[in-house]
Design a protein around this motif. Structure first.
Motif, PDB file in Angstrom:
ATOM      1  N   ALA A 109      -4.094   6.264   4.229  1.00 31.92           N
ATOM      2  CA  ALA A 109      -5.050   5.486   3.442  1.00 31.92           C
ATOM      3  C   ALA A 109      -6.164   5.038   4.381  1.00 31.92           C
ATOM      4  N   PRO A 110      -6.976   5.983   4.866  1.00 34.39           N
ATOM      5  CA  PRO A 110      -7.995   5.653   5.868  1.00 34.39           C
ATOM      6  C   PRO A 110      -8.996   4.629   5.361  1.00 34.39           C
ATOM      7  N   ALA A 111      -9.419   3.748   6.257  1.00 33.78           N
ATOM      8  CA  ALA A 111     -10.384   2.711   5.924  1.00 33.78           C
ATOM      9  C   ALA A 111     -11.728   3.063   6.544  1.00 33.78           C
ATOM     10  N   ALA A 125      -6.077   0.918  11.448  1.00 33.28           N
ATOM     11  CA  ALA A 125      -5.252   1.992  12.014  1.00 33.28           C
ATOM     12  C   ALA A 125      -3.916   2.087  11.279  1.00 33.28           C
ATOM     13  N   ALA A 126      -3.355   0.935  10.915  1.00 34.88           N
ATOM     14  CA  ALA A 126      -2.079   0.944  10.193  1.00 34.88           C
ATOM     15  C   ALA A 126      -2.231   1.592   8.823  1.00 34.88           C
ATOM     16  N   LEU A 127      -3.332   1.342   8.147  1.00 34.27           N
ATOM     17  CA  LEU A 127      -3.571   1.985   6.856  1.00 34.27           C
ATOM     18  C   LEU A 127      -3.792   3.485   7.016  1.00 34.27           C
ATOM     19  N   ALA A 128      -4.500   3.866   8.064  1.00 37.17           N
ATOM     20  CA  ALA A 128      -4.718   5.294   8.320  1.00 37.17           C
ATOM     21  C   ALA A 128      -3.388   6.013   8.528  1.00 37.17           C
ATOM     22  N   ALA A 129      -2.440   5.329   9.174  1.00 38.13           N
ATOM     23  CA  ALA A 129      -1.117   5.913   9.387  1.00 38.13           C
ATOM     24  C   ALA A 129      -0.370   6.114   8.072  1.00 38.13           C
ATOM     25  N   LEU A 130      -0.769   5.362   7.044  1.00 37.97           N
ATOM     26  CA  LEU A 130      -0.169   5.519   5.713  1.00 37.97           C
ATOM     27  C   LEU A 130      -0.956   6.521   4.868  1.00 37.97           C
ATOM     28  N   LYS A 146       1.047   4.139  -2.998  1.00 35.71           N
ATOM     29  CA  LYS A 146       0.791   5.549  -2.725  1.00 35.71           C
ATOM     30  C   LYS A 146       2.005   6.399  -3.096  1.00 35.71           C
ATOM     31  N   ALA A 147       3.190   5.910  -2.807  1.00 39.17           N
ATOM     32  CA  ALA A 147       4.400   6.664  -3.133  1.00 39.17           C
ATOM     33  C   ALA A 147       4.557   6.851  -4.642  1.00 39.17           C
ATOM     34  N   SER A 148       4.021   5.915  -5.415  1.00 38.85           N
ATOM     35  CA  SER A 148       4.134   6.012  -6.880  1.00 38.85           C
ATOM     36  C   SER A 148       3.076   6.919  -7.481  1.00 38.85           C
ATOM     37  N   GLY A 149       2.130   7.377  -6.652  1.00 35.21           N
ATOM     38  CA  GLY A 149       1.096   8.284  -7.144  1.00 35.21           C
ATOM     39  C   GLY A 149      -0.293   7.690  -7.214  1.00 35.21           C
ATOM     40  N   VAL A 150      -0.460   6.419  -6.850  1.00 38.93           N
ATOM     41  CA  VAL A 150      -1.769   5.769  -6.877  1.00 38.93           C
ATOM     42  C   VAL A 150      -2.665   6.352  -5.785  1.00 38.93           C
ATOM     43  N   VAL A 180       0.841  -1.197   0.000  1.00 43.67           N
ATOM     44  CA  VAL A 180       0.000   0.000   0.000  1.00 43.67           C
ATOM     45  C   VAL A 180       0.879   1.251   0.000  1.00 43.67           C
ATOM     46  N   ALA A 181       1.902   1.262   0.848  1.00 47.00           N
ATOM     47  CA  ALA A 181       2.809   2.407   0.914  1.00 47.00           C
ATOM     48  C   ALA A 181       3.510   2.636  -0.422  1.00 47.00           C
TER      49      ALA A 181
END
Length: 356
Positions: A324-326, A317-322, A291-295, A287-288
């Motif tokens: 990418a909120p769920a 919570a881990a996705l929200a920290a990236l 997102k870093a590539s622009g997705v 996921v990280a």
């Protein structure tokens, strides 16, 4: 009405009941298919459609009537809804051929009704979002975004004439000609996600009908299946799924990541309760990386109208920290979520506390 309710929910005393836990006597539908067919006819006569759907769902859950849905006669008697479709899909591999044809007819009825409700607003919302995402500096008159043009030219305000000189015009092109987006729907097909699979399949077909969007639909449990070639018919998509089994989100995201060719123009929508059976850290790294590539990465804990879902809070919570909120998403909200993702705006995230 009382008899129909008592057959399902039971009552103290009464003939024909059977003893349940605690010595309480309850009634039941029994194992007779003709008796069930009569009961299904009775409740459709006595109760409104919304109540019939609840009672059917309770009958399947409380009295173990799933096996009877393998009979074509039973399928012709039931009131079709999203939850019944989920049950039929879970029984898909067990159905004899004659029952499968009846099941497809039931599923198609529900799918066509959902398309009537959802398709027009989805197309209108996303077409507008695609047009707005294609900003150009020399628009035709009808394509000028006047609000943005005025804001950009406020420095050119002439007090004597009480007007703004539009030195620079801002507008949008036509999406089908000037921009193409890629959307990847990655759908968890574990048993708890049945309603989400139904809605996602319908939305996938609607998205695929927009020429400005390249849509890919991927379903997964511990295996990954690409159903993109079936998107012209959501019923085929649904019968290509296999509800139940484990969950390997990391493996599914690895497949989706391998199919992305233009990250900055891609939206990945993961629909899952996030109960991961695969490698958690690898899932988060993927996921990280995307997102870093622009997705634009969107995580929906559910795509249904069933209220707050059960989900893995640690992974959410881990996705929200990236960043990418769920969150859970209703079918009505989904077009707005997709429009925001396509335009790279903040997502309209509902309050999870309110959903409860």
């Amino acid at each position: 009405m009382d008899g129909a309710l008592a057959s399902l929910y039971g009552r103290e005393g009464g003939d024909g009941g059977k003893r349940a836990d605690g010595g309480r006597r309850t009634a039941g539908l029994g194992a007779s298919a003709p008796g069930v067919a009569r009961w299904l006819g009775d409740i459709r006569t006595y109760f409104p459609s919304s109540v019939v759907q609840v009672m059917q769902r309770d009958a399947i859950d409380r009295l173990g009537l799933s096996a009877l849905l393998l009979e074509p006669e039973m399928l012709e008697a039931v009131e079709a809804d999203v939850h019944l479709v989920g049950t039929l899909l879970s029984l898909n591999r067990l159905m004899p051929e004659r029952a499968r044809e009846s099941a497809r007819a039931v599923v198609r009825t529900v799918v066509e009704e959902l398309e009537r409700k959802l398709a027009h607003r989805t197309r209108a919302t996303l077409t507008g979002a695609l047009d707005r995402s294609a900003r150009i500096s020399r628009p035709r008159h009808r394509d000028i975004d006047w609000n943005r043009t005025i804001r950009a030219n406020l420095k050119n305000y002439l007090p004597a004439y009480r007007t703004v000189v539009p030195e620079r015009l801002i507008g949008h092109g036509r999406a089908a000609q000037s921009v193409r987006k890629e959307v990847v729907l990655c759908i968890d097909q574990s048993g708890s996600m049945a309603a989400s699979v139904v809605y996602a399949s319908v939305f996938g077909a609607v998205l695929a009908s927009l020429r400005a969007i390249d849509t890919r639909l991927v379903v997964f449990d511990t295996a990954v299946v690409d159903l993109t070639d079936r998107l012209d018919d959501p019923v085929d998509v649904l019968f290509g799924t296999q509800l139940g089994g484990g969950t390997d989100i990391n493996r599914a995201l690895a497949y989706c990541q391998s199919r992305i060719t233009r990250p900055a123009e891609t939206v990945v929508v993961l629909v899952s309760d996030l109960y991961e059976g695969g490698i958690r850290d690898e899932m988060l790294k993927r996921v990280a990386a995307m997102k870093a590539s622009g997705v634009q990465f969107v995580t929906l804990l559910a795509l249904s109208d069933e209220g707050a879902p059960a989900y893995d809070r640690e992974h959410a919570a881990a996705l929200a920290a990236l960043d990418a909120p769920a969150f859970a998403c209703t079918p009505d909200l989904f077009p707005d979520v997709m429009a925001a993702a396509l335009e790279k705006r903040p997502l309209p995230i509902p309050d999870m506390a309110e959903q409860r």
